[in-house]
Design an enzyme around this catalytic site. Structure first.
Site, PDB file in Angstrom:
ATOM      1  N   ASP A 524       0.850  -1.183   0.000  1.00  0.00           N
ATOM      2  CA  ASP A 524       0.000   0.000   0.000  1.00  0.00           C
ATOM      3  C   ASP A 524       0.894   1.246   0.000  1.00  0.00           C
ATOM      4  O   ASP A 524       2.123   1.149   0.100  1.00  0.00           O
ATOM      5  CB  ASP A 524      -0.886  -0.039   1.249  1.00  0.00           C
ATOM      6  CG  ASP A 524      -2.073   0.899   1.182  1.00  0.00           C
ATOM      7  OD1 ASP A 524      -2.221   1.607   0.165  1.00  0.00           O
ATOM      8  OD2 ASP A 524      -2.853   0.923   2.151  1.00  0.00           O
ATOM      9  N   ASP A 600      -9.207   4.010  -1.581  1.00  0.00           N
ATOM     10  CA  ASP A 600     -10.014   4.386  -0.410  1.00  0.00           C
ATOM     11  C   ASP A 600     -11.372   4.926  -0.821  1.00  0.00           C
ATOM     12  O   ASP A 600     -11.648   6.135  -0.721  1.00  0.00           O
ATOM     13  CB  ASP A 600      -9.252   5.414   0.426  1.00  0.00           C
ATOM     14  CG  ASP A 600      -7.949   4.854   0.968  1.00  0.00           C
ATOM     15  OD1 ASP A 600      -7.792   3.624   0.968  1.00  0.00           O
ATOM     16  OD2 ASP A 600      -7.089   5.645   1.390  1.00  0.00           O
TER      17      ASP A 600
END
Length: 960
Positions: A524, A600
């Site tokens: 990430d 997200d």
């Protein structure tokens, strides 16, 4: 340390996206300069022609390469060079490269993007006689590719323009609007002198061309400020502008990753949908908008242009910040690409249909790596499962409610002070024991490894990287430091080859003693994300290996991180096992190394509705192994939204539930009935269809086909489907899926383009074929959603759902046969061990199933009999004469039943592979060839019980 970190890091989560954190075109000096050219052109009352001109080729060899000198009348003393390569593979791919030659400053433009994006940085050129060139009347024409295609590249010398045509019809035009411009290197002290004319002040080039068209004075050309940050520009302005027009088309697709429709709407002109261009600049963006051209986490500079008559594509190998304007006109679609740095390195994909475009892109950038089979099943994630007890409780509770699960994920809190590789001993005292306990259930784990490294000498990763001198540098040559989850952090420069072997050692079981073969990796924050940096990333003037600035390689950076993690996982075992790495940042070619997700997202209906278009865009650009967080990362979705998201997630290539730490826990077992049962049904549907998904992944890995196929790809001549982006086909398997994305929806419309019957996957009801495209209105209460089987398809499914997919490998298959309008069908089954690389040596089983009409055994009403066959797939290279270990291992796996939908009448007899009579059950209903005017009704069903055949070896069943 941690309270300060949380306060800094969580602030962006409390609001919607902070626009002020990210640049617009007007706030980027290079885009402002380049877009100004287009603006002045549009506002001009006179026709302005490009100052660039081409001389006849100085080199015209017999191996597909042609080199042209280029000059600009703005700066006659500056030399440029255009190189045209005709490639050997791809039926007519052409590569165009242009660069400044022998700059007096000694500076170079970044020219290594191809090294990372392409399978071969220098693809093989076409051989002698495969292309020809002629120069006459101010132009050079190159003929190339298959003779029947009649491909030509016409290079107009002055003003400079390139036209690619097929059969005399222009399909791609470069510099049609005279917006091409390559800013040459210059010294900071250089000033453009003004010459005052009679009517206005003009800045003249060598032959009186107005320089102000292209180069207005820009105080930020050598240094630029954005909010509190200053970007030094030691090389000065080096931006690149190119306009690319696609004549005769109405739709263009691509430019992932954006939260936008699949068919890209305008950013300029009278019908502009957005006020700013599409931006390609990998950033960590919190709570991104559901409809926006803003930059997101990945960037693939690829476009497809499509019409009913043809498809073409372009791949622009640029790794710097890039803005793209789009405008549709009555003659075609115009695009304007504006990049901060780099050479022009443009690949023209000739098509002529979408299927060829996928193959051509795969030849260049590679195919989706065949993933481990378990990774195509269901993943459960949360920021964060707090300790070992929590992890094991998740396993137990999934089992209690009979919901299958393959992978449990750990976010950043599993690591002590976010020092990745170091487990938090307080909460995970025995990581190996935990991993082995999960593995005992047939499951895997994934742990996050982010690129930011905590800057403390006691942390071995930091001390190693510092001693090896492999860290990203500041402009002054010192190690760059920034702020991320770990606090004060540094970043490894994965452009530096010295980092590669070291990173591989970090994942070896000898070095990382708290890891096991059942642990896989999540990369990430690899844009990279820097909380206290400009645009939440590293400054552009940071330095990578070779002296290149981050501005040159920014969009490529994240791919190198997940690439090296993938290589490390492959090398940690012998024999090697297939890796699984999930990456947030990506670039062209990333499909060779990892899966990705859409970042997200928010748990809202508008975000949910937009996910399908985003995933389709990723798929057509090669990133097939992709998905969106089920339920949304932020927020607390209602039970209805969560159910609908699981139903959609069951038909995403990557199926993972994930949630922010501030959200309520939402594991499926926490919900009462009927919510829990509806989620269970969706997950179990995914497991029943894992064979179908593996077929689609295999096709993606061998042919470059997208796993999620948009309507225009499946039906390239149906204009009514070109803008449809809320439904899709799963591979070539004949499954049409449309997520239900409206709150409270009790009906949903599905668009049908072909003259075939469609069958409801769940109820087996039949929707008769109709001669013209049409919409089906389907009943979709919360328990139902549209999954249709296209007539003519055969699906291999498994009806015995176990707690994890590896436990299903010996279970029998059921063949669902949905007859076409003509009463036939075909399908496939690809199978291998799901984890290793034996398939590369032919250790797999790949069968082609077909049900065709037979002249034998006429039915009572004059209908023809049929023959169901299993044969070696014609494209199979599986071992036959030598030992095929996988075929031997699954030789006992059978077909427990065959379900034939849409037969016109009950058969008179069914004979098995050895001539024995096969037991069957008949349910009368509608036939595949029923009139298109009929309403939906249950299809006839013929169920062959225990037909006595398996998935290995040839066989046939006669239905008479």
């Amino acid at each position: 340390m941690r309270p300060i970190l949380w306060a800094l890091a969580l602030a962006p989560f409390t609001l919607a996206v902070k626009h002020e954190d990210f640049k617009t075109c007007a706030q980027s000096s290079f885009c402002r300069r380049l877009k100004g050219i287009a603006k002045r052109q549009a506002e001009s009352t006179s026709t302005f022609t490009s100052p660039y001109s081409v001389s006849p080729p100085t080199i015209s060899d017999d191996e597909g390469r042609y080199t042209f000198p280029i000059t600009s009348s703005l700066y006659p003393e500056i030399r440029f060079e255009l190189r045209v390569d005709v490639l050997a593979e791809g039926n007519g791919i052409v590569r165009l490269r242009m660069d400044e030659v022998a700059s007096s400053t000694g500076l170079r433009r970044y020219n290594e993007t191809a090294r990372w994006a392409l399978v071969e940085a220098e693809p093989m050129l076409a051989g002698a006689g495969d292309s020809s060139v002629r120069t006459e009347k101010g132009k050079t024409v190159i003929r190339y590719g298959p003779k029947e295609a009649k491909l030509e590249l016409e290079i107009q010398h002055s003003p400079f323009k390139i036209t690619q045509s097929r059969e005399g019809r222009a399909q791609v035009v470069i510099n049609e609007k005279s917006l091409f411009h390559m800013e040459h290197f210059r010294k900071k002290k250089e000033k453009v002198e003004a010459v005052v004319g009679e009517a206005e002040q003009m800045v003249l080039g060598g032959d009186g061309v107005d320089r102000a068209w292209f180069e207005e004075e820009d105080d930020e050309a050598f240094e630029e400020r954005f909010r509190q940050w200053t970007d030094s520009k030691p090389k000065g302005p080096e931006a690149l502008s190119v306009d690319i027009t696609f004549p005769g088309v109405e739709h263009i697709y691509g430019l992932p990753e954006h939260a936008s429709p699949l068919s890209l709407p305008d950013t300029v002109g009278p019908h502009a949908h957005y006020s700013d261009p599409y931006r390609l600049y990998n950033v960590d963006i919190f709570e991104y908008l559901a409809d926006s051209p803003m930059a997101l986490y990945g960037a693939i500079p690829l476009l497809h242009a499509h019409s009913a008559s043809h498809s073409v594509g372009i791949l622009n190998l640029v790794g710097s910040d890039t803005f793209v304007d789009v405008e549709h006109t009555h003659t075609g679609v115009h695009t304007h690409w504006m990049s901060e740095s780099g050479i022009l390195d443009l690949l023209l994909l000739p098509g002529p249909r979408p299927s060829e475009l996928f193959k051509q892109n795969a030849i260049l950038t590679g195919t989706t790596a065949l993933p481990p089979q378990w990774s195509t099943a269901y993943h459960q994630c949360r920021w964060n499962y707090v300790d070992e007890t929590d992890v094991m409780d998740v396993q137990r509770r999934f089992d209690e409610v009979d919901i299958p699960l393959d992978v449990t994920w750990l976010d950043i809190e599993h690591a002590e002070e976010h020092r990745y590789f170091d487990w938090d001993a307080k909460h995970f005292p025995d990581p190996v024991r935990m991993q082995e306990a999960v593995a005992a259930k047939g499951r895997k784990m994934v742990a996050i490894i982010d690129p930011h490294i905590k800057k403390v000498d006691s942390f071995r990763i930091y001390s190693d990287a510092k001693d090896l001198d492999i860290l990203v540098k500041k402009a002054d040559g010192s190690n760059f430091e920034g702020w991320c989850w770990t606090g004060s952090s540094v970043w490894v420069d994965f452009f530096n080859p010295n980092s590669w072997d070291w990173w591989t050692r970090m994942f070896s079981f000898a070095t990382w003693k708290d890891s096991t073969p059942s642990l896989f990796i999540w990369n990430d924050m690899n844009e990279p994300s820097v909380f206290d940096g400009p645009e939440i990333s590293v400054p552009r003037d940071t330095i990578h290996h070779g002296g290149w600035e981050n501005r040159d390689v920014h969009n490529i950076n994240g791919m190198l991180f997940h690439n090296q993690t993938t290589q490390a996982l492959i090398q940690r075992e012998s024999p090697a096992q297939r890796p699984f790495v999930l990456s947030r940042s990506f670039f062209a070619g990333s499909q060779r190394f990892s899966a990705i997700w859409t970042g997200d997202n928010m748990g809202t209906w508008d975000h949910f509705a937009g996910e399908t278009a985003m995933l389709l865009s990723n798929n057509i650009a090669g990133m097939s192994f992709s998905g969106a967080d089920i339920g949304g990362f932020f927020g607390n979705p209602s039970p209805e939204l969560l159910v609908r998201w699981y139903q959609a997630g069951a038909f995403m290539p990557f199926m993972r539930a994930h949630a922010h730490l501030d959200t309520k826990r939402r594991e499926p077992y926490l919900y009462p009935e009927p919510t829990r049962g509806l989620i269970r049904d969706a997950v179990r549907t995914r497991y029943a269809l894992l064979g179908v998904w593996y077929n689609a992944f295999h096709d993606a890995s061998t042919q470059g086909w997208p796993i999620m196929r948009p309507q225009y790809v499946v039906f390239p001549e149906d204009k009514d489907g070109f803008a449809v982006d809320d439904q899709y086909y799963v591979g070539g398997e004949g499954l049409l899926v449309k997520p239900v994305t409206r709150e409270g929806a009790t009906t949903t419309e599905v668009y049908i383009a072909d003259d075939q019957p469609y069958y409801d996957y769940f109820t087996h009801s039949l929707h008769p074929a109709q001669a013209t495209p049409h919409n089906l209105t389907l009943s979709t209460p919360l328990s139902a959603y549209p999954v249709l089987i296209q007539g003519g398809s055969i699906l291999p499914i498994r009806q015995r759902i176990r707690r994890s997919s590896p436990l299903m490998w010996q279970d029998p298959y059921t063949l669902i046969i949905a007859l076409s309008k003509s009463g036939e069908a075909e399908g496939q089954l690809y199978s291998d061990d799901g984890t290793g690389y034996g398939y590369e040596g032919g250790e797999y089983v790949w069968r082609r199933f077909s049900l065709s009409l037979s002249a034998k055994g006429k039915g009572k009403k004059g209908g023809k009999g049929r023959m169901l066959r299993s044969e070696r797939h014609p494209d199979s290279m599986e071992k036959e004469k030598e030992r095929n270990g996988w075929a031997e291992k699954v030789g006992h796996v059978g077909v427990e039943q065959v379900v034939v939908l849409g037969l016109e009448e009950e058969p008179r007899d069914v004979k098995g592979a050895r001539g024995e009579r096969v037991e069957w059950k008949w349910e009368a209903g509608a036939a595949a060839g029923a009139s298109g005017k009929g309403e939906e009704e249950r299809a006839s069903r013929l169920v062959l019980k225990k037909p006595g055949v398996g998935i290995v070896g040839d066989w046939q069943i006669e239905i008479s």
